[in-house]
Design a protein around this motif. Structure first.
Motif, short mmCIF file in Angstrom:
data_model
loop_
_atom_site.label_atom_id
_atom_site.label_comp_id
_atom_site.label_asym_id
_atom_site.label_seq_id
_atom_site.Cartn_x
_atom_site.Cartn_y
_atom_site.Cartn_z
N ALA A 76 0.95 -1.38 0.19
CA ALA A 76 -0.03 -0.04 0.28
C ALA A 76 1.03 1.39 -0.20
CB ALA A 76 -0.90 -0.30 1.59
N SER A 77 1.02 1.14 1.04
CA SER A 77 3.15 2.28 0.95
C SER A 77 3.44 3.56 -0.82
CB SER A 77 3.78 2.97 2.34
OG SER A 77 4.60 1.31 1.91
N THR A 78 4.05 1.21 -0.98
CA THR A 78 4.65 1.33 -2.17
C THR A 78 3.68 1.89 -3.63
OG1 THR A 78 6.22 -0.40 -2.00
CG2 THR A 78 5.86 0.27 -3.88
N SER A 79 2.71 1.77 -3.55
CA SER A 79 1.54 2.47 -4.22
C SER A 79 0.85 3.59 -3.85
CB SER A 79 0.30 1.58 -3.87
OG SER A 79 -0.84 1.49 -5.16
N ALA A 80 1.19 3.80 -3.28
CA ALA A 80 0.88 5.61 -3.06
C ALA A 80 2.09 6.13 -2.93
CB ALA A 80 1.05 5.67 -1.27
N ALA A 81 3.26 5.73 -2.99
CA ALA A 81 4.93 6.64 -3.04
C ALA A 81 4.73 6.49 -4.77
CB ALA A 81 5.83 5.39 -2.80
N PHE A 82 4.46 5.31 -5.60
CA PHE A 82 4.36 4.96 -7.40
C PHE A 82 3.99 6.80 -7.47
CE2 PHE A 82 2.48 3.97 -10.98
CZ PHE A 82 4.04 3.80 -11.55
#
Length: 304
Positions: A76-82
């Motif tokens: 989830a955090s990686t998706s948001a960072a993307f």
């Protein structure tokens, strides 16, 4: 697993864990409750294990779900960072930047800084995550972190902005009732505000100040803002930044010669974000503003 589950299933799993119910996850995701239930069923079928126990109070995660939770949160955090990173490739200071900071920095120091930043860049959106935990920038839990410890991770762009001195303080009403301690030994006769859960940083602090250990505290609290509120209320003697106490006439420094700590302060972000226009603008502004905030106090002390 016979096939790779859809990413939507991971997102739903993470929402159910966070909300504790199908209906709560549905509201958070903008889906219907039956759709969320189907996602959970599909993910359970894919991993070959039940992830939730249905109870009268909602859904209770199984051991398997708890083991998988960190990976879902990372996704989830990686998706948001993307998405935040993609937004910053336009060459404009436009989009979202997520900043992680401690409670005191985020509540006392950052509001004015972020206000000026927003006025300068009106298309900038800021997410502020307040926690005393050190966010892992390599996992992109935040774009930029303001830390009170030197960043040890590789692949980070970090700038030291100075130190925030901290000391023992008490409300003048408390000192009028209980008297001013003359030595560190006198603190044993006072109400001391301290920590509850011991962290490595707190353990090092306790070693430097053996009289200030958990057993001696009349109030144990892990929130720095609650700690400061207790000092302001006159509960007892506690630790806070001197720059904060100096702005409040009713807070009095206690044993300044015997107790003094300097909190080294850094602004850090992943080096990959150095070319991101939006993140770089926020990073540079935070470095400049926090350096200006700390430096005058250091100059005042050196000239005293």
């Amino acid at each position: 697993m016979s096939h790779e589950p859809s990413w939507d299933l991971y997102r739903t799993f993470n929402a159910v864990l966070a909300e504790g119910s199908l209906s709560g996850a549905a509201r958070a995701l903008g889906l219907t409750q039956p759709s969320v239930a189907r996602h959970v069923d599909a993910l359970e079928a894919a991993v070959g294990a039940p992830l939730f126990l249905r109870t009268a109070r909602g859904l209770s995660p199984t051991d398997a779900a708890l083991e998988l939770r960190p990976f879902a949160e990372l996704m989830a955090s990686t998706s948001a960072a993307f998405m935040r990173t993609a937004e910053g490739r336009t060459g404009e200071v436009d989009g979202t930047v997520r900043i992680a900071a401690s409670e005191v920095v985020g509540i006392v120091h950052l509001p004015a800084i972020l206000t000026r930043l927003r006025r300068r860049y009106p298309r900038l959106t800021i997410e502020l995550s307040l926690s005393n935990a050190v966010d892992d920038l390599l996992k992109r839990q935040a774009d930029i972190a303001i830390r009170m410890v030197r960043p040890e991770q590789q692949a980070l762009l970090a700038r030291r902005v100075g130190v925030f001195p901290v000391g023992l303080h008490a409300h003048r009403d408390y000192l009028a009732r209980r008297g001013m301690p003359e030595s560190m030994d006198d603190l044993g006769h006072h109400d001391i505000i301290g920590y509850d859960v011991e962290t490595p940083a707190i353990r090092a602090f306790a070693q430097r100040h053996p009289g200030l250990d958990r057993a001696s505290f009349a109030l144990r609290v892990d929130s720095n803002i609650a700690h400061l509120a207790a000092i302001r209320a006159g509960f007892g003697i506690g630790v806070c930044q001197t720059i904060v106490a100096e702005a409040e006439p009713d807070l009095v420094r206690v044993l300044p010669d015997a107790f003094h700590e300097d909190m080294e302060t850094w602004v850090a972000m992943h080096e990959d974000l150095g070319a991101n226009t939006r993140c770089r603008a926020v990073f540079d502004a935070l470095v400049a503003e926090l350096t200006a905030l700390v430096r005058p106090k250091a100059q005042d002390r050196s000239s005293a």
